[in-house]
Design a protein around this motif. Structure first.
Motif, PDB file in Angstrom:
ATOM      1  N   PRO A  95       6.592 -26.065  12.785  1.00 49.12           N
ATOM      2  CA  PRO A  95       6.254 -27.026  11.739  1.00 49.12           C
ATOM      3  C   PRO A  95       5.675 -28.290  12.361  1.00 49.12           C
ATOM      4  N   PRO A  96       5.005 -29.145  11.556  1.00 48.11           N
ATOM      5  CA  PRO A  96       4.569 -30.429  12.096  1.00 48.11           C
ATOM      6  C   PRO A  96       5.790 -31.274  12.468  1.00 48.11           C
ATOM      7  N   SER A  97       5.679 -32.027  13.554  1.00 40.91           N
ATOM      8  CA  SER A  97       6.795 -32.883  13.967  1.00 40.91           C
ATOM      9  C   SER A  97       6.916 -34.037  12.974  1.00 40.91           C
ATOM     10  N   PRO A  98       8.061 -34.700  12.963  1.00 42.77           N
ATOM     11  CA  PRO A  98       8.203 -35.842  12.055  1.00 42.77           C
ATOM     12  C   PRO A  98       7.102 -36.888  12.262  1.00 42.77           C
ATOM     13  N   LEU A  99       6.736 -37.107  13.517  1.00 44.25           N
ATOM     14  CA  LEU A  99       5.683 -38.096  13.769  1.00 44.25           C
ATOM     15  C   LEU A  99       4.347 -37.627  13.178  1.00 44.25           C
ATOM     16  N   PHE A 125      25.435 -38.080  12.266  1.00 43.33           N
ATOM     17  CA  PHE A 125      25.175 -36.680  12.608  1.00 43.33           C
ATOM     18  C   PHE A 125      23.677 -36.374  12.650  1.00 43.33           C
ATOM     19  N   SER A 126      22.902 -37.033  11.800  1.00 40.91           N
ATOM     20  CA  SER A 126      21.463 -36.764  11.870  1.00 40.91           C
ATOM     21  C   SER A 126      20.872 -37.399  13.133  1.00 40.91           C
ATOM     22  N   ARG A 127      21.502 -38.470  13.603  1.00 41.42           N
ATOM     23  CA  ARG A 127      21.085 -39.044  14.885  1.00 41.42           C
ATOM     24  C   ARG A 127      21.363 -38.047  16.017  1.00 41.42           C
ATOM     25  N   LEU A 128      22.579 -37.481  16.017  1.00 41.79           N
ATOM     26  CA  LEU A 128      22.918 -36.512  17.070  1.00 41.79           C
ATOM     27  C   LEU A 128      21.990 -35.308  17.009  1.00 41.79           C
ATOM     28  N   ARG A 129      21.666 -34.879  15.787  1.00 43.18           N
ATOM     29  CA  ARG A 129      20.776 -33.722  15.655  1.00 43.18           C
ATOM     30  C   ARG A 129      19.385 -34.032  16.206  1.00 43.18           C
ATOM     31  N   GLU A 130      18.877 -35.214  15.891  1.00 43.06           N
ATOM     32  CA  GLU A 130      17.545 -35.581  16.363  1.00 43.06           C
ATOM     33  C   GLU A 130      17.510 -35.609  17.894  1.00 43.06           C
ATOM     34  N   GLU A 131      18.535 -36.223  18.492  1.00 47.16           N
ATOM     35  CA  GLU A 131      18.573 -36.268  19.962  1.00 47.16           C
ATOM     36  C   GLU A 131      18.638 -34.851  20.529  1.00 47.16           C
ATOM     37  N   TRP A 132      19.384 -34.003  19.842  1.00 46.64           N
ATOM     38  CA  TRP A 132      19.542 -32.611  20.273  1.00 46.64           C
ATOM     39  C   TRP A 132      18.207 -31.883  20.227  1.00 46.64           C
ATOM     40  N   GLN A 133      17.463 -32.092  19.126  1.00 48.86           N
ATOM     41  CA  GLN A 133      16.166 -31.422  18.990  1.00 48.86           C
ATOM     42  C   GLN A 133      15.174 -31.898  20.041  1.00 48.86           C
ATOM     43  N   ARG A 134      15.294 -33.158  20.410  1.00 50.44           N
ATOM     44  CA  ARG A 134      14.346 -33.679  21.403  1.00 50.44           C
ATOM     45  C   ARG A 134      14.574 -33.048  22.768  1.00 50.44           C
ATOM     46  N   ILE A 135      15.834 -32.804  23.100  1.00 46.15           N
ATOM     47  CA  ILE A 135      16.086 -32.124  24.381  1.00 46.15           C
ATOM     48  C   ILE A 135      15.629 -30.659  24.276  1.00 46.15           C
ATOM     49  N   SER A 136      15.774 -30.064  23.098  1.00 45.66           N
ATOM     50  CA  SER A 136      15.258 -28.694  22.931  1.00 45.66           C
ATOM     51  C   SER A 136      13.758 -28.658  23.179  1.00 45.66           C
ATOM     52  N   LEU A 137      13.083 -29.664  22.662  1.00 47.13           N
ATOM     53  CA  LEU A 137      11.627 -29.749  22.860  1.00 47.13           C
ATOM     54  C   LEU A 137      11.307 -29.898  24.347  1.00 47.13           C
ATOM     55  N   ALA A 184      13.152 -29.146  26.899  1.00 48.53           N
ATOM     56  CA  ALA A 184      13.613 -28.041  27.743  1.00 48.53           C
ATOM     57  C   ALA A 184      12.845 -26.759  27.474  1.00 48.53           C
ATOM     58  N   PHE A 185      12.534 -26.504  26.222  1.00 48.30           N
ATOM     59  CA  PHE A 185      11.962 -25.193  25.877  1.00 48.30           C
ATOM     60  C   PHE A 185      10.607 -25.279  25.179  1.00 48.30           C
ATOM     61  N   GLY A 186      10.170 -26.481  24.832  1.00 47.33           N
ATOM     62  CA  GLY A 186       8.825 -26.618  24.300  1.00 47.33           C
ATOM     63  C   GLY A 186       8.705 -26.601  22.791  1.00 47.33           C
ATOM     64  N   HIS A 187       9.836 -26.533  22.070  1.00 46.53           N
ATOM     65  CA  HIS A 187       9.741 -26.571  20.612  1.00 46.53           C
ATOM     66  C   HIS A 187      11.022 -27.156  20.046  1.00 46.53           C
ATOM     67  N   LEU A 192      12.492 -26.698  17.231  1.00 46.33           N
ATOM     68  CA  LEU A 192      13.375 -25.710  16.592  1.00 46.33           C
ATOM     69  C   LEU A 192      13.504 -24.446  17.452  1.00 46.33           C
ATOM     70  N   LEU A 193      12.839 -24.426  18.588  1.00 42.13           N
ATOM     71  CA  LEU A 193      12.842 -23.277  19.508  1.00 42.13           C
ATOM     72  C   LEU A 193      12.074 -22.088  18.940  1.00 42.13           C
ATOM     73  N   MET A 194      11.110 -22.390  18.082  1.00 39.07           N
ATOM     74  CA  MET A 194      10.315 -21.323  17.483  1.00 39.07           C
ATOM     75  C   MET A 194       9.328 -20.778  18.516  1.00 39.07           C
ATOM     76  N   GLY A 195       9.223 -19.470  18.577  1.00 43.63           N
ATOM     77  CA  GLY A 195       8.245 -18.860  19.475  1.00 43.63           C
ATOM     78  C   GLY A 195       8.678 -18.817  20.931  1.00 43.63           C
ATOM     79  N   CYS A 196       9.903 -19.212  21.235  1.00 44.36           N
ATOM     80  CA  CYS A 196      10.347 -19.248  22.636  1.00 44.36           C
ATOM     81  C   CYS A 196      10.809 -17.879  23.130  1.00 44.36           C
ATOM     82  N   ILE A 197      11.216 -17.005  22.198  1.00 42.33           N
ATOM     83  CA  ILE A 197      11.662 -15.666  22.590  1.00 42.33           C
ATOM     84  C   ILE A 197      10.538 -14.680  22.322  1.00 42.33           C
ATOM     85  N   VAL A 198      10.189 -13.902  23.340  1.00 42.01           N
ATOM     86  CA  VAL A 198       9.098 -12.939  23.198  1.00 42.01           C
ATOM     87  C   VAL A 198       9.597 -11.573  23.676  1.00 42.01           C
TER      88      VAL A 198
END
Ligand code: SF4
Lengths: 177, 532
Positions: free
Chosen positions: A153-157, B299-311, B313-316, B318-324
């Motif tokens: 999806p598009p990022s929030p930014l 909790f939405s702050r913790l989630r956002e920080e969590w998603q940023r490390i996912s990005l 570490a793995f490039g996405h 939500l981790l979409m497309g990382c498993i092939v």
């Protein structure tokens, strides 16, 4: 209550310029967004989001706009529960055929002048799902669309930027009385 | 052998059916379907199989169809004592009539109607033969998953609204009906809820889903393995890791591909990251539903920080497309090992303090305790999955019970409560965050060296595969059959929501209408994963 206040104080304001992530881009985009909302919408842009059949990935990122990092409300943008209160429809796709009529009716229920942004690759062009027996594909296949925000999806930014571009464009001004 | 304990019931069941002279037989083991065992039975006796599995106390797991061009194949999956059985029957395309399993397994209800609408299988004694996934995009005489139905279908220029669906009506003085959706007030997926209420009290809730049906199963046909992985990643965007892992596991088992150890560990790290991200987001949303803005922001702050490390570490995010197929798309940057560890160390104490506040704050406790209670007996009867089941006493987790690499050598903490209310689901989910934090630390500590992907080699035509993972919502299944030239002939993903959605109807009974949003969020079924 004291503990809540304590936690609030300890964490402080995390709404930040996101320097390590986006090089002040968010602040810039946000400032421009606020200015545009101020100019064209008297400081308050009301958005009605419609999931027209998405995989829910786009919704998660739209939802993130309300977290304290982006805090999109501080720029005058807020999400409303009814299309009757909306200036802008943020529509994710692909539009499933089972949602078609609901999308058309929601569009009709939104007062003029209104803007429609199709969100995500699916909303923009059908994405991974395209057009098939159950999917009508892009949002533009069902209602008039003023702008698209690509991404899966598009990022929030990217969403903020897309909203800014859509309201900054002269379309609405041209249609407004 | 451990597997004998798992399948004692199956041997007994087969013995029982054979003693009744029923034409049932066990099929030769197929590596793609292992560890499940397969049986075949004639369509006339399909109902007896449902009855016998019901009496044996089997859990109904899922059912799906296939059209070979000559005949229809219907599969049903059952589980007991952690042993899985796949039953299969073959139907003539012209007279596809089959006894229903729903009288013995209430969980089978909607999946059988899904089969009815998409394959034209008529379930002779189904207690509720109304259409389910079909609204108005195709007619009652068309079956989109039949081979002769073109993917483009025959749609009208404009598909009309779905009028004429017969909802259950309550009658009597003071009863009012409240229709909600498909477009909801918040930023969530579309579906319709029909309440029968007296004052604020919910007498009955009926769900009408299918609004996000977008042809996912049909679109899978003819894709190559990479194309199927892309589609599976979008079955339900919030469970992209779970569905892509299940689909890739099914394809890899069908093709007999062994994954490098590093790829498996990276997949598991992603799966745990997805679990944590969703739990963080939902706990925040539950706070928001009971007007605790503080909790939502934290909790939405913790989630956002969590998603940023996912990005990072793995490039996405939500981790979409990382498993092939064959592994994962990219290796972890070395710097992202300490970065993830550091984040875990930062999140852990915060989670503890926030949960202390939530579980003792009167505004939260008052709203959540006793709300939306799913009784353990009901949960067990339906085979409730994931945290919905675990918060109602069902101690089930595939990572421990039907372990797949790399979980098979790890100790899996499983959080269980018997309370069954929204508060219990919240607590169980918070405990699962803690458990997954430990798991990620363990996985990072023993990340094996080596490649993260092996080349994909397509299997022979007809090869089948069954993938099963414990996604963040619970047991997530994928069935895959290959056709010629490595193309997909059939893909069916069974999201855990398929099983859990009907339970929402039951758990809100006698609650008040204003508590529905928080009940719904505490279960958080996937609309897209259900509707396909
Ligand atoms: S654009 Fe991507 S994230 Fe958005 S609905 Fe489509 S598949 Fe899902």
């Amino acid at each position: 209550m004291l503990r809540i206040l304590g936690k609030v104080q300890r964490i402080g304001i995390v709404t930040e310029d996101l320097a390590p992530w986006s090089d002040r881009v968010l602040t810039e985009v946000g400032t421009q967004l606020k200015a545009a909302v101020g100019m064209r919408f008297r400081g308050s842009l009301a958005i009605r989001q419609i999931d027209a059949g998405s995989c829910n990935g786009c919704e998660l990122e739209i939802h993130a706009l309300t977290n304290p990092f982006y805090g999109i409300e501080r720029f005058g943008v807020h999400f409303v529960a009814s299309p009757r209160h909306a200036d802008l429809l943020l529509v994710t796709g692909p539009v499933s055929r089972h949602m078609e009529e609901a999308v058309r009716r929601t569009y009709a229920a939104t007062p003029d002048p209104k803007l429609v942004i199709a969100v995500g690759d699916c909303g923009a062009n059908g994405g991974e799902f395209g057009v098939n027996y159950a999917s009508a594909g892009a949002v533009a296949n069902v209602i008039p669309v003023d702008a698209v925000i690509a991404g899966c999806p598009p990022s929030p930014l990217a969403l903020m930027r897309g909203i800014l571009e859509a309201i900054g464009a002269n379309r609405l001004a041209a249609r407004s009385p | 052998m451990r597997s004998e304990g798992r399948f004692g019931w199956l041997d007994q069941l087969l013995g029982q059916l054979l003693s009744e002279d029923l034409p049932v037989r066990e099929l030769a083991p197929e590596p793609g379907l292992a560890p499940a065992r397969s049986i075949s039975i004639d369509p006339e006796h399909w109902g007896r199989l449902g009855q016998a599995t019901g009496h044996t106390g089997c859990r109904w797991v899922g059912c799906w169809g296939e059209d070979t061009g000559d005949e229809l194949i219907v599969h049903a999956c059952f589980e007991k004592d952690r042993g899985y059985m796949l039953a299969r029957t073959r139907l003539r395309r012209l007279t596809p009539i089959l006894p229903s399993h729903t009288p013995y397994h209430p969980a089978a209800d909607r999946s059988e109607r899904h089969l009815q609408d998409l394959f034209g299988v008529a379930f002779s004694d189904h207690p509720d033969p109304r259409r389910w996934v079909r609204h108005q995009a195709w007619s009652a005489s068309e079956f989109p998953l039949r081979r002769d139905f073109p993917a483009a279908g025959h749609p009208l220029a404009q598909t009309p609204a779905d009028n004429g669906y017969k909802f259950l009506h309550a009658q009597g003085s003071g009863v009012c009906e409240i229709p909600v959706g498909p477009v909801h007030a918040g930023i969530i997926e579309p579906g319709h809820f029909r309440f029968q209420a007296v004052g604020e009290t919910i007498l009955h809730l009926e769900e009408r889903l299918g609004y996000t049906h977008k042809g996912t199963e049909k679109l899978a046909e003819g894709r190559d393995a990479a194309g199927l992985a892309r589609l599976a990643a979008r079955v339900s965007g919030d469970a992209t890791v779970a569905h892509s892992w299940a689909a890739c596991m099914a394809m890899e088992k069908a093709a007999g591909i062994e994954l490098p150890a590093r790829a498996l560990v990276l997949r598991a790290i992603m799966a745990e990251r997805e679990r944590i991200a969703n739990h963080l987001g939902d706990i925040g949303a539950i706070c928001s539903d009971v007007s605790l803005g503080f909790g939502f922001y934290q909790f939405s702050r913790l989630r956002e920080e969590w998603q940023r490390i996912s990005l990072a570490a793995f490039g996405h995010r939500l981790l979409m497309g990382c498993i092939v197929p064959g592994g994962v798309v990219a290796d972890l940057e070395p710097a992202m090992i300490p970065a993830q560890r550091e984040q875990i160390r930062a999140v852990r104490p915060q989670l503890g303090r926030l949960m202390d506040i939530l579980t003792t704050s009167p505004t939260v406790v008052n709203r959540l305790a006793g709300t939306g209670r799913l009784a353990p007996a009901l949960a067990a009867g339906f085979g409730a999955l994931g945290y919905v089941g675990r918060a109602s006493g069902i101690d089930r987790d595939l990572r421990r019970d039907a372990p797949y690499a790399p979980y098979d050598r790890l100790k899996i903490p499983v959080a269980v409560s018997k309370d069954g209310d929204v508060a219990a689901r919240l607590r169980v989910r918070a405990e699962e965050i803690s458990g997954s934090l430990v798991l990620i630390e363990t996985l990072l500590a023993e990340l094996p060296p080596g490649p993260v992907c092996v080349p994909w080699t397509p299997p022979a035509p007809d090869a089948q595969g069954l993938g099963m993972v414990e996604g963040w919502r619970g047991e997530t299944l994928a069935f895959v059959r290959f056709g010629d030239e490595g193309r997909i002939a059939r893909y069916y993903p069974r999201d855990p929501s398929v099983i859990n959605w009907p339970l929402l109807e039951l758990l809100v009974e006698d609650d008040i209408v204003p508590d529905f949003p928080v009940c719904n969020k505490s279960v958080n079924g996937s609309y897209s994963g259900n509707d396909l």
